[in-house]
Motif scaffolding. Structure first.
Motif, PDB file in Angstrom:
ATOM      1  N   VAL A   5      29.935  48.111  39.325  1.00  0.00           N
ATOM      2  CA  VAL A   5      28.988  47.575  40.296  1.00  0.00           C
ATOM      3  C   VAL A   5      27.632  48.177  39.971  1.00  0.00           C
ATOM      4  CG1 VAL A   5      28.416  47.359  42.739  1.00  0.00           C
ATOM      5  CG2 VAL A   5      30.824  47.389  42.017  1.00  0.00           C
ATOM      6  N   ASN A   6      26.628  47.321  39.769  1.00  0.00           N
ATOM      7  CA  ASN A   6      25.307  47.820  39.400  1.00  0.00           C
ATOM      8  C   ASN A   6      24.440  48.119  40.631  1.00  0.00           C
ATOM      9  OD1 ASN A   6      23.957  45.408  40.198  1.00  0.00           O
ATOM     10  ND2 ASN A   6      24.307  44.488  38.202  1.00  0.00           N
ATOM     11  N   ASP A   7      23.216  48.518  40.396  1.00  0.00           N
ATOM     12  CA  ASP A   7      22.311  48.944  41.460  1.00  0.00           C
ATOM     13  C   ASP A   7      21.813  47.806  42.352  1.00  0.00           C
ATOM     14  OD1 ASP A   7      22.533  51.549  40.578  1.00  0.00           O
ATOM     15  OD2 ASP A   7      20.689  51.482  39.387  1.00  0.00           O
ATOM     16  N   GLU A   8      22.146  46.570  42.011  1.00  0.00           N
ATOM     17  CA  GLU A   8      21.740  45.431  42.833  1.00  0.00           C
ATOM     18  C   GLU A   8      22.583  45.296  44.098  1.00  0.00           C
ATOM     19  OE1 GLU A   8      19.043  43.478  42.034  1.00  0.00           O
ATOM     20  OE2 GLU A   8      18.772  44.949  40.433  1.00  0.00           O
ATOM     21  N   CYS A   9      23.677  46.033  44.189  1.00  0.00           N
ATOM     22  CA  CYS A   9      24.609  45.922  45.314  1.00  0.00           C
ATOM     23  C   CYS A   9      23.892  46.132  46.647  1.00  0.00           C
ATOM     24  CB  CYS A   9      25.733  46.946  45.164  1.00  0.00           C
ATOM     25  SG  CYS A   9      26.926  46.898  46.519  1.00  0.00           S
ATOM     26  N   ILE A  10      24.179  45.225  47.591  1.00  0.00           N
ATOM     27  CA  ILE A  10      23.597  45.323  48.935  1.00  0.00           C
ATOM     28  C   ILE A  10      24.620  45.788  49.969  1.00  0.00           C
ATOM     29  CG2 ILE A  10      21.777  43.633  48.482  1.00  0.00           C
ATOM     30  CD1 ILE A  10      23.542  41.533  49.970  1.00  0.00           C
ATOM     31  N   GLY A  11      25.838  46.077  49.519  1.00  0.00           N
ATOM     32  CA  GLY A  11      26.861  46.612  50.411  1.00  0.00           C
ATOM     33  C   GLY A  11      27.398  45.621  51.421  1.00  0.00           C
ATOM     34  N   CYS A  12      27.470  44.356  51.055  1.00  0.00           N
ATOM     35  CA  CYS A  12      27.938  43.342  52.011  1.00  0.00           C
ATOM     36  C   CYS A  12      29.437  43.427  52.252  1.00  0.00           C
ATOM     37  CB  CYS A  12      27.561  41.938  51.540  1.00  0.00           C
ATOM     38  SG  CYS A  12      28.492  41.344  50.111  1.00  0.00           S
ATOM     39  N   GLY A  13      30.190  43.991  51.316  1.00  0.00           N
ATOM     40  CA  GLY A  13      31.622  44.163  51.488  1.00  0.00           C
ATOM     41  C   GLY A  13      32.478  42.980  51.065  1.00  0.00           C
ATOM     42  N   MET A  14      31.862  41.935  50.529  1.00  0.00           N
ATOM     43  CA  MET A  14      32.635  40.765  50.130  1.00  0.00           C
ATOM     44  C   MET A  14      33.649  41.116  49.046  1.00  0.00           C
ATOM     45  SD  MET A  14      31.759  36.828  49.275  1.00  0.00           S
ATOM     46  CE  MET A  14      30.792  36.822  50.734  1.00  0.00           C
ATOM     47  N   CYS A  15      33.265  41.939  48.083  1.00  0.00           N
ATOM     48  CA  CYS A  15      34.185  42.288  46.999  1.00  0.00           C
ATOM     49  C   CYS A  15      35.388  43.062  47.530  1.00  0.00           C
ATOM     50  CB  CYS A  15      33.469  43.065  45.897  1.00  0.00           C
ATOM     51  SG  CYS A  15      32.698  44.603  46.430  1.00  0.00           S
ATOM     52  N   GLU A  16      35.141  43.992  48.438  1.00  0.00           N
ATOM     53  CA  GLU A  16      36.239  44.772  49.013  1.00  0.00           C
ATOM     54  C   GLU A  16      37.171  43.874  49.809  1.00  0.00           C
ATOM     55  OE1 GLU A  16      36.795  48.941  51.352  1.00  0.00           O
ATOM     56  OE2 GLU A  16      35.250  47.602  52.127  1.00  0.00           O
ATOM     57  N   ALA A  17      36.622  42.920  50.534  1.00  0.00           N
ATOM     58  CA  ALA A  17      37.450  41.997  51.311  1.00  0.00           C
ATOM     59  C   ALA A  17      38.275  41.094  50.397  1.00  0.00           C
ATOM     60  CB  ALA A  17      36.573  41.157  52.231  1.00  0.00           C
ATOM     61  N   THR A  18      37.713  40.738  49.248  1.00  0.00           N
ATOM     62  CA  THR A  18      38.381  39.835  48.318  1.00  0.00           C
ATOM     63  C   THR A  18      39.410  40.561  47.461  1.00  0.00           C
ATOM     64  OG1 THR A  18      36.392  38.475  48.224  1.00  0.00           O
ATOM     65  CG2 THR A  18      37.992  38.152  46.472  1.00  0.00           C
ATOM     66  N   SER A  45      41.966  38.076  41.704  1.00  0.00           N
ATOM     67  CA  SER A  45      41.133  38.377  42.868  1.00  0.00           C
ATOM     68  C   SER A  45      39.909  39.203  42.478  1.00  0.00           C
ATOM     69  CB  SER A  45      41.942  39.061  43.977  1.00  0.00           C
ATOM     70  OG  SER A  45      42.500  40.268  43.531  1.00  0.00           O
ATOM     71  N   ALA A  46      40.021  40.042  41.459  1.00  0.00           N
ATOM     72  CA  ALA A  46      38.855  40.795  40.984  1.00  0.00           C
ATOM     73  C   ALA A  46      37.816  39.852  40.388  1.00  0.00           C
ATOM     74  CB  ALA A  46      39.277  41.842  39.964  1.00  0.00           C
ATOM     75  N   ALA A  47      38.271  38.870  39.619  1.00  0.00           N
ATOM     76  CA  ALA A  47      37.350  37.886  39.049  1.00  0.00           C
ATOM     77  C   ALA A  47      36.702  37.057  40.154  1.00  0.00           C
ATOM     78  CB  ALA A  47      38.085  36.978  38.069  1.00  0.00           C
ATOM     79  N   GLU A  48      37.483  36.722  41.185  1.00  0.00           N
ATOM     80  CA  GLU A  48      36.928  35.986  42.326  1.00  0.00           C
ATOM     81  C   GLU A  48      35.864  36.814  43.034  1.00  0.00           C
ATOM     82  OE1 GLU A  48      38.338  34.092  46.610  1.00  0.00           O
ATOM     83  OE2 GLU A  48      39.865  34.622  45.140  1.00  0.00           O
ATOM     84  N   GLY A  56      25.136  39.135  42.473  1.00  0.00           N
ATOM     85  CA  GLY A  56      25.546  39.305  41.093  1.00  0.00           C
ATOM     86  C   GLY A  56      25.630  40.745  40.640  1.00  0.00           C
ATOM     87  N   ALA A  57      26.052  41.637  41.535  1.00  0.00           N
ATOM     88  CA  ALA A  57      26.053  43.061  41.231  1.00  0.00           C
ATOM     89  C   ALA A  57      27.290  43.543  40.482  1.00  0.00           C
ATOM     90  CB  ALA A  57      25.904  43.875  42.517  1.00  0.00           C
ATOM     91  N   ILE A  58      28.288  42.678  40.307  1.00  0.00           N
ATOM     92  CA  ILE A  58      29.512  43.072  39.636  1.00  0.00           C
ATOM     93  C   ILE A  58      29.481  42.585  38.200  1.00  0.00           C
ATOM     94  CG2 ILE A  58      32.026  42.901  39.640  1.00  0.00           C
ATOM     95  CD1 ILE A  58      31.812  42.403  42.693  1.00  0.00           C
ATOM     96  N   GLU A  59      29.736  43.517  37.283  1.00  0.00           N
ATOM     97  CA  GLU A  59      29.713  43.212  35.859  1.00  0.00           C
ATOM     98  C   GLU A  59      31.005  43.660  35.220  1.00  0.00           C
ATOM     99  OE1 GLU A  59      26.537  45.698  34.537  1.00  0.00           O
ATOM    100  OE2 GLU A  59      24.978  44.502  35.503  1.00  0.00           O
ATOM    101  N   GLU A  60      31.362  43.031  34.109  1.00  0.00           N
ATOM    102  CA  GLU A  60      32.480  43.540  33.326  1.00  0.00           C
ATOM    103  C   GLU A  60      32.006  44.789  32.609  1.00  0.00           C
ATOM    104  OE1 GLU A  60      34.504  40.691  30.900  1.00  0.00           O
ATOM    105  OE2 GLU A  60      34.362  39.151  32.459  1.00  0.00           O
ATOM    106  N   ALA A  61      32.858  45.794  32.626  1.00  0.00           N
ATOM    107  CA  ALA A  61      32.496  47.075  31.998  1.00  0.00           C
ATOM    108  C   ALA A  61      33.088  47.184  30.618  1.00  0.00           C
ATOM    109  CB  ALA A  61      32.971  48.227  32.869  1.00  0.00           C
TER     110      ALA A  61
END
Length: 61
Positions: A5-18, A45-48, A56-61
Motif C-alpha cells: 500500500v503506497n502513500d496515497e492511501c486515505i484509510g477508507c477501509g475498503m481493502c480490509e473489508a474486501t 479477493s486481494a485482486a478485487e 489506486g494505493a494498492i500495488e503489486e510488490a
C-alpha cells in the motif's frame, strides 16, 4: 504474489473489508498489506481489493 500500500492511501477501509486476510488498517489510520505471499485462497479477493481502491494505493510488490 505480494501487495503493498503506497502513500496515497486515505484509510477508507475498503481493502480490509474486501480481503481482511491480506489488508488491515494501522493505528495511523492507513492500510497495510501482509508482508508474506498472498495465500492462494485469498488471491481473488486481494485482486478485487486492489481494483476497488478509490485512490489506486494498492500495488503489486
Amino acid at each position: 504474489m505480494k501487495y503493498k500500500v503506497n502513500d496515497e492511501c486515505i484509510g477508507c477501509g475498503m481493502c480490509e473489508a474486501t480481503c481482511p486476510e491480506v489488508f488491515s488498517l494501522t493505528d495511523e489510520g492507513v492500510a497495510k498489506a501482509i508482508e508474506d505471499e498472498v495465500p492462494a485462497d485469498a488471491e481473488a479477493s486481494a485482486a478485487e481489493a486492489k481494483d476497488s481502491c478509490p485512490v489506486g494505493a494498492i500495488e503489486e510488490a
